[in-house]
Design a protein around this motif. Structure first.
Motif, short mmCIF file in Angstrom:
data_model
loop_
_atom_site.label_atom_id
_atom_site.label_comp_id
_atom_site.label_asym_id
_atom_site.label_seq_id
_atom_site.Cartn_x
_atom_site.Cartn_y
_atom_site.Cartn_z
N LEU A 179 0.81 -1.23 0.00
CA LEU A 179 0.00 0.00 0.00
C LEU A 179 0.84 1.27 0.00
CD1 LEU A 179 -2.54 -1.13 2.77
CD2 LEU A 179 -2.87 -1.23 0.29
N PHE A 180 2.15 1.15 0.14
CA PHE A 180 3.03 2.33 0.22
C PHE A 180 2.55 3.27 1.33
CE2 PHE A 180 3.52 2.11 -4.73
CZ PHE A 180 3.90 0.78 -4.62
N GLU A 181 2.36 2.68 2.50
CA GLU A 181 1.71 3.42 3.58
C GLU A 181 2.48 4.69 3.98
OE1 GLU A 181 1.13 1.14 7.16
OE2 GLU A 181 -0.95 1.81 7.22
N SER A 182 3.79 4.59 4.15
CA SER A 182 4.55 5.77 4.55
C SER A 182 4.44 6.88 3.51
CB SER A 182 6.02 5.42 4.76
OG SER A 182 6.17 4.57 5.86
N LEU A 183 4.50 6.48 2.25
CA LEU A 183 4.42 7.47 1.18
C LEU A 183 3.06 8.16 1.19
CD1 LEU A 183 5.91 8.72 -1.20
CD2 LEU A 183 4.93 6.97 -2.67
N PHE A 184 2.04 7.40 1.54
CA PHE A 184 0.70 7.96 1.61
C PHE A 184 0.65 9.14 2.57
CE2 PHE A 184 -3.66 8.04 3.29
CZ PHE A 184 -4.39 8.14 2.12
N TYR A 185 1.31 8.98 3.72
CA TYR A 185 1.31 10.08 4.70
C TYR A 185 2.34 11.14 4.36
CZ TYR A 185 -1.73 7.14 7.41
OH TYR A 185 -2.80 6.40 7.81
N SER A 186 3.26 10.79 3.49
CA SER A 186 4.37 11.67 3.21
C SER A 186 4.05 12.65 2.09
CB SER A 186 5.56 10.79 2.83
OG SER A 186 6.68 11.55 2.58
N ASN A 187 3.44 12.12 1.03
CA ASN A 187 3.24 12.94 -0.17
C ASN A 187 2.09 12.33 -0.96
OD1 ASN A 187 3.43 14.14 -2.74
ND2 ASN A 187 5.62 14.49 -2.46
N ARG A 188 0.90 12.89 -0.77
CA ARG A 188 -0.30 12.28 -1.33
C ARG A 188 -0.27 12.23 -2.85
NH1 ARG A 188 -4.43 11.71 2.22
NH2 ARG A 188 -2.66 11.70 3.61
#
Ligand code: SF4
Ligand code: SF4
Lengths: 498, 242
Positions: free
Chosen positions: B61-70
């Motif tokens: 899900l690329f979870e960290s990226l989700f919170y990092s840069n939508r």
């Protein structure tokens, strides 16, 4: 000391990302360690002649010892997600303070000497051989990283620039290019037992003075015990707590908590330092040597538990590394985690009723809290993930009637470093320290203006020193910074409930 | 048997061998390099099982990226999810007989291809437009995107412009399994497509594409947060205790 030039950036609204300003901080350099700082730690006294090969050899050694280094140098996809996450970039705009660009200072060298692509394709993949300029960039920019790991939180692969900057510092130390601030302090710990170089008699004096002060102020004989054999708790705290402001008010708070809990405790003149700068220079052996002092003191004083005072980096080494470095601690009371944080004790004592706080003592304050980076992103304080955020808030809310949190993008695991961590708390780096504090000050200004916040509680010796020094540049008073246990100290009811 | 078929057969054998051997080497290296200290970024799961779930969520899900840069997450997801669909669609060239389920989701592959190429184009564009990203971009980052775009576009070329005899292609591939080199249709989009795919396989174990295995080996994500409960000691660190 010569006056160091600095500029204070204008504050923005929190999510503002600057345009890049190449070279903005390239000249800022902390003092290089001389032989007197280097040699006691077993490092060469000055830059060795064949430093290029020596650095490559050291890098090869570390690549085999640290999975983090190996994997992180390979796998970055240059997505840029971390580029706007570092407080030093946000404050300075220098692109080499973007986490990925900081890593690239090492990655480019790694590619050149250690990867087939770098050897075959060269600059196409960014591979670069050693030059003196690149070494200068290493020294300057790896000492503009506070190892706060905010970048790692946001990286899709968890790439941790702190691991890279620690390895870089270790490589530089091994070729004779150490940083004076860190290495001088480590030398003091080995020799005297604490970062400040406070010898035992001075320590005794200070603690006696504190006993008198507290007796005068409260009428209660609160003790500050040192080297008491057979005490239940060995208490280890950053040496700044012995006299810096507002640290020492926190120390008074811890003492009152122990006193009121009726828990016998002692500090140690041999292990009179919680901070472990071995971590900053990425050197396992140094870190281990410093940590072993705590183990030895615990054995010698025959204590049953070890508790740490308020310090972020100290708590990271204590919580996450101490067991590896100086364990196993099977000679301590197995009912308690080793080590514990003072916040765990205070919270537990409030919950059990062992101590009582009268928050009206802090009714004149509206308090917010600065989550220290190392506590927030590298530790817990209790059994639950996130207890490192909840416990201080619980204690603060018990001690203060008015508590307000700062913006969610600047608190809890997303917290910004104070700007002075990781070996940067030295005067000659004041320019980057001011700039690195910018995101925190923006979040602080927000709650000052919206909610009338008057004080910011902190649970780390470095944060406290950094903020008292840097907040005035932004027009805030240094007295705004409080120790968490200073607020506890104000509110705790002494006597009468044993 | 034409020289072209032999060349492509050899190319695919070599690239597949490089991919497998290279990845095996790197995975072994990642696996065996010790992590001497607990460095999980907290708040983190306190059990190893929990840490594996954390890694799985990052990988899927690329979870960290989700919170990092939508925005980046959206386009990275479009590319990766699109690619996943395309890969599934391609399975039919490698499996005989084709399972029903595969045949059923077959048409989705085309949309996957569009999402993939669309995502890649945006990822390419931002390398030039955003000053921070431009600064960290190396030529190889651009070339990698161009290679992937080239693979996608040549794939579309086969479907929409220059219809390829997929039955013959499949026969060629099935032949490779048994070292029987059959005739490869000499159609330009197909040849370009296969060539670029082979190139991608060759660079895979030497490039940032190592993020694919690497994501499973990141200590800040795959470690359980339990240092006070369990002593963690690397072999080389244990020697210091001597
Ligand atoms: S977020 Fe991670 S992968 Fe992306 S550029 Fe930064 S370090 Fe590299
Ligand atoms: S660890 Fe902190 S200071 Fe260092 S690059 Fe990352 S965000 Fe910046």
């Amino acid at each position: 000391m010569a006056k160091v030039p600095y500029t204070v950036p204008a504050l923005d609204d929190l999510p503002t990302v600057p345009r890049i300003k190449p070279g903005a901080m390239s000249e800022l350099k902390s003092y290089v360690a001389v032989a007197a700082h280097q040699e006691p730690l077993g490092f060469p006294g000055e830059l060795v002649e064949n430093w290029e090969q020596a650095a490559v050899a050291k890098m090869g050694e570390l690549l085999g010892k640290y999975k983090s280094l190996r994997v992180y140098l390979d796998m970055c996809v240059k997505c840029g997600a971390c580029t706007d996450k570092c407080h030093y970039f946000l404050g300075s705009g220098d692109p080499k303070n973007m986490p990925v660009a900081r890593q690239d200072l090492m990655r480019d060298i790694y590619r050149y000497y250690f990867t087939p692509t770098g050897k075959v394709l060269g600059s196409l993949v960014g591979a670069k051989p050693w030059t003196k300029e690149r070494l200068d960039d290493w020294y300057n920019y790896f000492h503009q990283c506070s190892q706060c790991r905010r970048c790692s939180l946001f990286c899709p692969y968890g790439i941790d620039t702190a691991e890279i900057s620690m390895a870089a510092r270790e490589i530089m130390d091994s070729i004779g290019l150490g940083q004076k601030y860190c290495n001088e302090i480590i030398g003091k710990v080995h020799k005297i037992g604490n970062n400040l170089g406070l010898p035992e008699p001075a320590l005794v004096n200070t603690l006696e003075g504190l006993e008198e002060d507290v007796l005068d102020a409260t009428g209660h004989a609160v003790k500050f015990p040192l080297d008491v054999e057979g005490a239940e708790v060995l208490f280890v705290t950053p040496s700044a707590d012995f006299f810096a402001e507002p640290h020492v008010d926190g120390l008074i708070g811890y003492a009152k908590v122990f006193h009121q809990m009726g828990l016998s405790w002692t500090m140690s003149s041999y292990a009179s330092e919680a901070g472990n700068f071995g971590m900053f220079i990425g050197n396992y052996e140094q870190m281990r040597k410093i940590a072993m002092r705590i183990r030895e003191a615990a054995i010698q004083l025959k204590v049953k538990r070890i508790v740490f005072g308020e310090c972020g980096h100290a708590w990271r080494v204590a919580y996450a590394f101490l067991n590896s470095l100086a364990g196993p601690f099977d000679f301590l009371d197995p009912r308690y985690p080793v080590p514990q944080h003072i916040m765990e004790l205070t919270r537990g004592a409030i919950l059990s009723g062992a101590i009582k706080l009268d928050s009206s003592a802090n009714a004149d304050k509206v308090v917010t809290v600065h989550d220290s980076c190392n506590i927030a992103r590298a530790t817990r304080m209790g059994p639950e993930p996130g207890s490192q955020f909840e416990y201080p808030r619980f204690v603060l809310q018990a001690a203060c009637p008015k508590f307000v949190d700062m913006h969610p993008d600047a608190t809890r695991e997303r917290t910004f470093c104070c700007g002075g961590g990781g070996g940067l708390l030295t005067d000659e780096l004041i320019d980057i320290r001011i700039k690195g504090a910018k995101p925190r000050v923006e979040a602080l200004r927000d709650v000052v203006e919206q909610h009338g916040v008057t004080h910011m509680a902190s649970m780390c010796a470095i944060c406290k020193s950094q903020f008292t020094k840097v907040l005035p540049y932004y027009g805030y008073e240094m007295g705004m910074v409080q120790s968490v246990h200073q607020l506890v100290s104000n509110a705790i009811l002494l006597g009468g409930n044993s | 048997m034409t020289g072209l078929s032999v060349f492509y057969a050899a190319l695919l054998y070599v690239s597949a061998a490089v991919l497998v051997a290279g990845l095996a080497f790197k995975i072994r290296q990642y696996w065996t390099t010790p992590a001497p200290l607990k460095i999980a970024v907290t708040p983190a799961p306190t059990t190893q099982a929990g840490a594996y779930v954390r890694v799985a969520r990052e990988a899927a899900l690329f979870e960290s990226l989700f919170y990092s840069n939508r925005w980046l997450w959206i386009f990275a997801m479009a590319f990766h999810a699109g690619l996943a669909l395309v890969l599934v669609r391609h399975l039919r060239y490698f499996i005989n007989p084709v399972p029903d389920l595969l045949a059923l989701i077959q048409p989705l592959g085309v949309y996957g291809g569009m999402a993939m190429v669309g995502g890649l184009l945006v990822l390419l564009l931002r390398r030039f437009v955003i000053d921070r990203v431009r600064y960290i971009t190396r030529p190889s980052d651009v070339l990698m995107l161009l290679l992937l775009i080239g693979i996608g576009v040549s794939g579309f070329g086969m479907k929409f412009l220059h219809h390829t005899d997929v039955v013959a292609v499949k026969a060629f591939i099935m032949g490779l399994y048994v070292f029987d080199i059959r005739e490869l249709p000499a159609e330009p989009p197909l040849l370009a497509h296969l060539f670029m795919v082979a190139l991608l396989m060759i660079v895979f174990p030497f490039s940032k594409l190592l993020h694919v295995p690497g994501v499973f080996f990141s200590p800040t994500r795959n470690q359980a947060d339990d240092p006070r409960e369990k002593r963690h000691l690397a072999a080389w660190a244990a020697k210091l205790e001597g």
